[in-house]
Design a protein around this motif. Sequence first.
Motif, short mmCIF file in Angstrom:
data_model
loop_
_atom_site.label_atom_id
_atom_site.label_comp_id
_atom_site.label_asym_id
_atom_site.label_seq_id
_atom_site.Cartn_x
_atom_site.Cartn_y
_atom_site.Cartn_z
N GLU A 116 0.85 -1.20 0.00
CA GLU A 116 0.00 0.00 0.00
C GLU A 116 0.88 1.24 0.00
OE1 GLU A 116 -3.54 2.20 2.63
OE2 GLU A 116 -2.75 0.23 3.23
N GLN A 117 0.50 2.21 -0.80
CA GLN A 117 1.19 3.49 -0.86
C GLN A 117 0.12 4.57 -0.92
OE1 GLN A 117 4.62 3.23 -1.07
NE2 GLN A 117 5.20 5.37 -1.15
N SER A 118 -0.40 4.95 0.25
CA SER A 118 -1.51 5.89 0.32
C SER A 118 -1.15 7.03 1.26
CB SER A 118 -2.76 5.18 0.84
OG SER A 118 -2.61 4.84 2.21
N PRO A 119 -1.96 8.08 1.30
CA PRO A 119 -1.66 9.18 2.24
C PRO A 119 -1.58 8.73 3.69
CG PRO A 119 -3.27 9.87 0.61
CD PRO A 119 -3.10 8.40 0.43
N GLN A 120 -2.27 7.64 4.02
CA GLN A 120 -2.30 7.22 5.43
C GLN A 120 -1.30 6.11 5.74
OE1 GLN A 120 -6.14 5.94 6.85
NE2 GLN A 120 -5.53 6.01 8.99
N PHE A 121 -1.07 5.21 4.78
CA PHE A 121 -0.22 4.05 5.05
C PHE A 121 0.82 3.85 3.94
CE2 PHE A 121 -4.01 2.86 7.49
CZ PHE A 121 -3.43 2.50 8.70
N LYS A 122 2.00 3.43 4.38
CA LYS A 122 3.03 2.91 3.47
C LYS A 122 3.39 1.52 4.00
CE LYS A 122 4.96 7.38 2.12
NZ LYS A 122 3.95 8.19 2.84
N ARG A 123 3.02 0.53 3.24
CA ARG A 123 3.27 -0.86 3.66
C ARG A 123 4.03 -1.58 2.56
NH1 ARG A 123 -1.78 -3.94 4.66
NH2 ARG A 123 -2.73 -2.64 3.05
N HIS A 124 5.13 -2.20 2.92
CA HIS A 124 5.86 -2.98 1.92
C HIS A 124 6.72 -4.05 2.61
CE1 HIS A 124 8.99 0.06 2.94
NE2 HIS A 124 9.85 -0.92 2.62
N ILE A 125 7.14 -5.02 1.79
CA ILE A 125 8.04 -6.08 2.25
C ILE A 125 9.37 -5.88 1.55
CG2 ILE A 125 8.43 -8.56 2.46
CD1 ILE A 125 5.37 -8.89 2.03
N ALA A 126 10.43 -5.69 2.32
CA ALA A 126 11.77 -5.51 1.77
C ALA A 126 12.56 -6.82 1.86
CB ALA A 126 12.50 -4.41 2.53
N ARG A 127 13.64 -6.89 1.09
CA ARG A 127 14.57 -8.02 1.18
C ARG A 127 15.89 -7.50 1.73
NH1 ARG A 127 11.80 -12.63 0.82
NH2 ARG A 127 13.89 -13.51 1.06
N GLU A 128 16.38 -8.10 2.81
CA GLU A 128 17.64 -7.70 3.42
C GLU A 128 18.64 -8.84 3.33
OE1 GLU A 128 17.34 -6.27 7.37
OE2 GLU A 128 16.57 -4.31 6.72
N PRO A 129 19.92 -8.55 3.18
CA PRO A 129 20.93 -9.61 3.17
C PRO A 129 20.93 -10.37 4.49
CG PRO A 129 21.97 -7.46 3.35
CD PRO A 129 20.53 -7.22 3.04
N VAL A 130 21.26 -11.66 4.42
CA VAL A 130 21.27 -12.47 5.64
C VAL A 130 22.52 -12.22 6.48
CG1 VAL A 130 19.81 -14.27 4.66
CG2 VAL A 130 22.32 -14.46 4.46
N GLY A 131 23.54 -11.57 5.90
CA GLY A 131 24.75 -11.26 6.65
C GLY A 131 25.97 -11.91 6.05
#
Length: 462
Positions: A109-124
């Motif tokens: 979701e990318q709206s005036p009230q909410f920004k919701r997303h799933i990111a990918r991060e390196p495991v290390g």
Amino acid sequence: MTKMIQCISPVDGRVYAERPALSFEAANQAALDARAAQKDWAALPLQERIATVLAGVEKLQAMNPTLVEELAWQMGRPTRYGGEMGGVIERAEYMAGIAEQALAPTIVEQSPQFKRHIAREPVGVVFIIAPWNYPFMTAINTLVPALIAGNSVLLKHASQTLLVGERLAEAFHAGGVPEAVFQNVFLDHAATEALIRARHFGFVNFTGSVNGGAAIEQAAAGTFTATGLELGGKDPAYVRSDADIEAAVPGLMDGALFNAGQCCCGIERIYVHASLYDAFVEKAVAWTRELTLGNPFAADTTLGPMAHKRFAATVREQVAEAVSSGARALIDPELFPADDGGAYLAPQILVQVDHSMRVMREESFGPVVGIMPVQSDAEAIELMNDSPYGLTASIWTADSSTAAAIGAQLQTGTVFMNRCDYLDPALCWTGCKDTGRGAALSPLGYMAVTRPKSYHLKEVSA
């Protein structure tokens, strides 16, 4: 006393290379250094990491004449085949090309009230334990996406290809990857398992034996370290009654015998519809007799020694047991005078085989293939599934719809039609049953070396 790790050359039996194994203390420090360096590497822009990794691949490519010669000494592959650089470049460029899309956040979701997303991060820190049979390509499968995704990497290569890790590190460092971000390490089994137990890694990738995979899992038990395991195989092929055997014979026999049969997805058993069986076997024998076993540096050699005489001994035992149980060997070893009873092993085709024989059930990983007649698709499917392994299966037919229908019933990681023994970097490389678990290559290859992280951002009005 420092333990030495040795590569015994199958070409002449001498010690070709040796390196001192790291103590656990030194290995532990290497892992700590990798973790410390990873943060700055991950902070670089994605396109900069991609360019640096591809620069390393370019440096490796420039070294290829030396690599081809060293591979022949280390594991016996004939120099006429030019090494592995074609596959290395294909896989590296594909994984680099899809990195931005594969690593992009999933926007919910990318709206005036909410920004919701799933990111990918390196495991290390990613730990790669690579095999000797295709030592550059198998390492690249995980090395390239791991580095591009922002991880540090420790690479431990098989003793049989002792120099490969050094060459990879040399090339990638020359391309700009920091030395602490990519380290080649020489480890014995005890230090390897101790590093895993010490929870240094976010992901461990292992390609090797089933027993080796079990040891990795045991070392990781309770650490919650993710593992990717590509283990044994006994890959089958089915030649249907509508197959073009003029294409099937060279395709499958090359898939069975190339690299002295030492291919993860090599064909080890072939089921041929009874209507084509005699013709297929006749042509397969004729094709095999044209091979030349010999020194891998000779221009006319098409079949080099196996990587170690103990590997060849396993194949000889399987063939002898099968023959004593009623199988018939169709290739006269005297046609291959270079067969010395050691690492140099003549190719073999076995008929009158069945699944009570080890050669049709246990991994051979050598230049031998069993061929059985079948009466129907149903019989072929049953026999193809009658295995503890599941990496690839090859179906030869004129009908792609039928191939897909048969493939849907096979317990395997990849289904091929009218080809075999190939890794398509756009497709997931995976297996089932005792072949292991996990996914390499394709966009899924990035999932193994990253973790999801969810963001739920709510705007609060004043």
